[in-house]
Design a protein around this motif. Sequence first.
Motif, PDB file in Angstrom:
ATOM      1  N   ILE A 163       0.862  -1.184   0.000  1.00  0.00           N
ATOM      2  CA  ILE A 163       0.000   0.000   0.000  1.00  0.00           C
ATOM      3  C   ILE A 163       0.898   1.233   0.000  1.00  0.00           C
ATOM      4  O   ILE A 163       1.768   1.357   0.858  1.00  0.00           O
ATOM      5  N   LEU A 205     -10.741   0.430   8.223  1.00  0.00           N
ATOM      6  CA  LEU A 205      -9.618  -0.127   7.463  1.00  0.00           C
ATOM      7  C   LEU A 205      -9.738   0.232   5.984  1.00  0.00           C
ATOM      8  O   LEU A 205      -8.751   0.648   5.352  1.00  0.00           O
ATOM      9  N   GLY A 206     -10.939   0.082   5.420  1.00  0.00           N
ATOM     10  CA  GLY A 206     -11.131   0.475   4.020  1.00  0.00           C
ATOM     11  C   GLY A 206     -10.773   1.940   3.834  1.00  0.00           C
ATOM     12  O   GLY A 206     -10.125   2.330   2.853  1.00  0.00           O
ATOM     13  N   SER A 207     -11.171   2.730   4.786  1.00  0.00           N
ATOM     14  CA  SER A 207     -10.905   4.162   4.751  1.00  0.00           C
ATOM     15  C   SER A 207      -9.400   4.456   4.872  1.00  0.00           C
ATOM     16  O   SER A 207      -8.867   5.331   4.171  1.00  0.00           O
ATOM     17  N   VAL A 209      -6.903   2.486   3.971  1.00  0.00           N
ATOM     18  CA  VAL A 209      -6.253   2.110   2.704  1.00  0.00           C
ATOM     19  C   VAL A 209      -6.478   3.205   1.662  1.00  0.00           C
ATOM     20  O   VAL A 209      -5.551   3.613   0.948  1.00  0.00           O
ATOM     21  N   HIS A 210      -7.705   3.720   1.608  1.00  0.00           N
ATOM     22  CA  HIS A 210      -8.011   4.815   0.678  1.00  0.00           C
ATOM     23  C   HIS A 210      -7.196   6.069   1.023  1.00  0.00           C
ATOM     24  O   HIS A 210      -6.650   6.738   0.142  1.00  0.00           O
ATOM     25  N   HIS A 213      -3.630   5.754  -0.077  1.00  0.00           N
ATOM     26  CA  HIS A 213      -3.535   5.912  -1.538  1.00  0.00           C
ATOM     27  C   HIS A 213      -3.652   7.365  -1.969  1.00  0.00           C
ATOM     28  O   HIS A 213      -3.112   7.749  -2.999  1.00  0.00           O
ATOM     29  N   THR A 214      -4.415   8.155  -1.227  1.00  0.00           N
ATOM     30  CA  THR A 214      -4.722   9.512  -1.674  1.00  0.00           C
ATOM     31  C   THR A 214      -3.954  10.577  -0.879  1.00  0.00           C
ATOM     32  O   THR A 214      -4.242  11.759  -1.022  1.00  0.00           O
ATOM     33  N   LEU A 219      -7.749  12.027   6.763  1.00  0.00           N
ATOM     34  CA  LEU A 219      -8.490  10.765   6.735  1.00  0.00           C
ATOM     35  C   LEU A 219      -7.688   9.645   7.402  1.00  0.00           C
ATOM     36  O   LEU A 219      -8.267   8.758   8.047  1.00  0.00           O
ATOM     37  N   ASP A 222      -8.526  10.153  10.929  1.00  0.00           N
ATOM     38  CA  ASP A 222      -9.901   9.707  11.214  1.00  0.00           C
ATOM     39  C   ASP A 222     -10.047   8.189  11.234  1.00  0.00           C
ATOM     40  O   ASP A 222     -10.984   7.669  11.832  1.00  0.00           O
ATOM     41  N   SER A 223      -9.153   7.515  10.514  1.00  0.00           N
ATOM     42  CA  SER A 223      -9.308   6.064  10.323  1.00  0.00           C
ATOM     43  C   SER A 223      -8.533   5.249  11.339  1.00  0.00           C
ATOM     44  O   SER A 223      -8.761   4.046  11.474  1.00  0.00           O
TER      45      SER A 223
END
Lengths: 308, 308
Positions: A163, A205-207, A209-210, A213-214, A219, A222-223
Amino acid sequence: MMNEIKIFSPATVANVSCGFDVLGFCLDSVGDEMVIRKTDKKGIYLTKIENFDLPYEAKLNVAGVSALAMYETLDLDFGFEIEIYKNIKPGSGIGSSAASAVGSVFGMNELLGKPFNKTQLTEFAIKGEALASKCEHADNLAPALFGGFTLVKSVSPLKILEIPSPDDLYATIIHPQIEIKTSESRAVLPKEVALSDAIEQWANLGSLVHALHTNDYNLISDSLKDVIVEPHRSQLIPHFNDVKQAVLGAGALGAGISGSGPSIFSLSKGQETANNVKEAMQSIYLNSGIKFDIHVSKINTQGVQIID
Amino acid sequence: MMNEIKIFSPATVANVSCGFDVLGFCLDSVGDEMVIRKTDKKGIYLTKIENFDLPYEAKLNVAGVSALAMYETLDLDFGFEIEIYKNIKPGSGIGSSAASAVGSVFGMNELLGKPFNKTQLTEFAIKGEALASKCEHADNLAPALFGGFTLVKSVSPLKILEIPSPDDLYATIIHPQIEIKTSESRAVLPKEVALSDAIEQWANLGSLVHALHTNDYNLISDSLKDVIVEPHRSQLIPHFNDVKQAVLGAGALGAGISGSGPSIFSLSKGQETANNVKEAMQSIYLNSGIKFDIHVSKINTQGVQIID
């Protein structure tokens, strides 16, 4: 042909809050040094272990077991000697056994002309890690080998995802020198969790990873939440909540338990904030009577590497 | 100033296997059309509803409730009329109520000069969706408003992430025309899940988010697994396992339950494969005596949009 190689095998942070059992990242300011050397005598030999009292018999030593796992798949007329200059304290929760397990197979692979890819090396290292942790997992091994952030999608078959992460991301890790027995840190894990908590965890977790990436630091912040394991395991770590509160006050993006503890990691945007976080962590432990180590580290995107 | 607008409000797939309760994506080949019109009379009025027998009283109608939620935050000296040309069958599991809830607020926002952003529109739409589903969630609303794949990180506060996806990704969806009672599809959900299953689920969701970012179709395929909900809810859908096996045989990347069913979605690389998947789905249901609708759709990256 090279007969000897010196390598740096890094410490790592596993779990990373919402990524329990799957996510990890690699450090660059703390790690073991190891020398791997070809020798005429067949077999795997630990010839020097400095700083800590670890077994010299290969099949009882984490680095030896992973080395043997690789060695036994080959039919070589020579062997390997392994020297370990151990800087990562065993039991600290920043991947001490993973660094050993990874270092031997990485070094041997280099000396052999790289017959194996990093996922294959992880497979061998899993055998060494299992000696220390009594179960086969790769959440410290993967970041030590690949560098950066890794997500172990599955162990069987082994599937490791790299990642990406923002350039200016720093970790601060404090290791309070207390012992948490593995049996104890396992015992506090719930066998079942509320579906609603599981949903919150995978949303985070999805957040995350996003966010990685970004390059979205807000975020990431927040995650970095763990509603499943941290509420239980944090009770085994003195001053955990105070440390967490202090580092968030000092500007950290988040904090959590490194591996199964007792180390506490935090992530920050920029080295200056990471240093402020270090001060904040120290301020909590300085009057506690508990000895500690503390590290500030950029995310190490390379992983284990040759240094000589 | 515009007084009337015609919009297309798309169907959506929520949950998406490992993304239970958080992930969704938007379709473009099926959706409702709606006309929103300013009227001198204050208030919200449903003036035409075609194809399905839905309530005309605004506070009993999903599109009316979301419209009222927005309308009541404003102090306007005029009102709105709403016409609904409903093509998404209520209860099909592809976001029929979400399309209605989204369409009214999107259209009104356009006529008002866009005072609200999409997250704010989702907040209003949640009120409409709650009328239909008895709880506040946004996993169909978010993809209908934003398009593409969305991850609802949290509902309170509402935080929606737009996840990119590969250009050549197609969905095939079959709607077997059976009724699953909401109470029944809720009742089969486990309240607690094994930690090991939860870990597998979040490994897959993290992996799916990574796969969507990296256009990795193989990894999308590997990640489209649901070990938590599908084993329970799939039992309410006749021939679910046969359909899943058939579509994988036809080259689909994966398949799962759309929303809470009974629709089954699958994802494919390329339209040709998506059409083959359609044939495979049909072949299972053709002799079953169960009527069905079937849709092939590119991922709709725009979401709800103006058509006139």
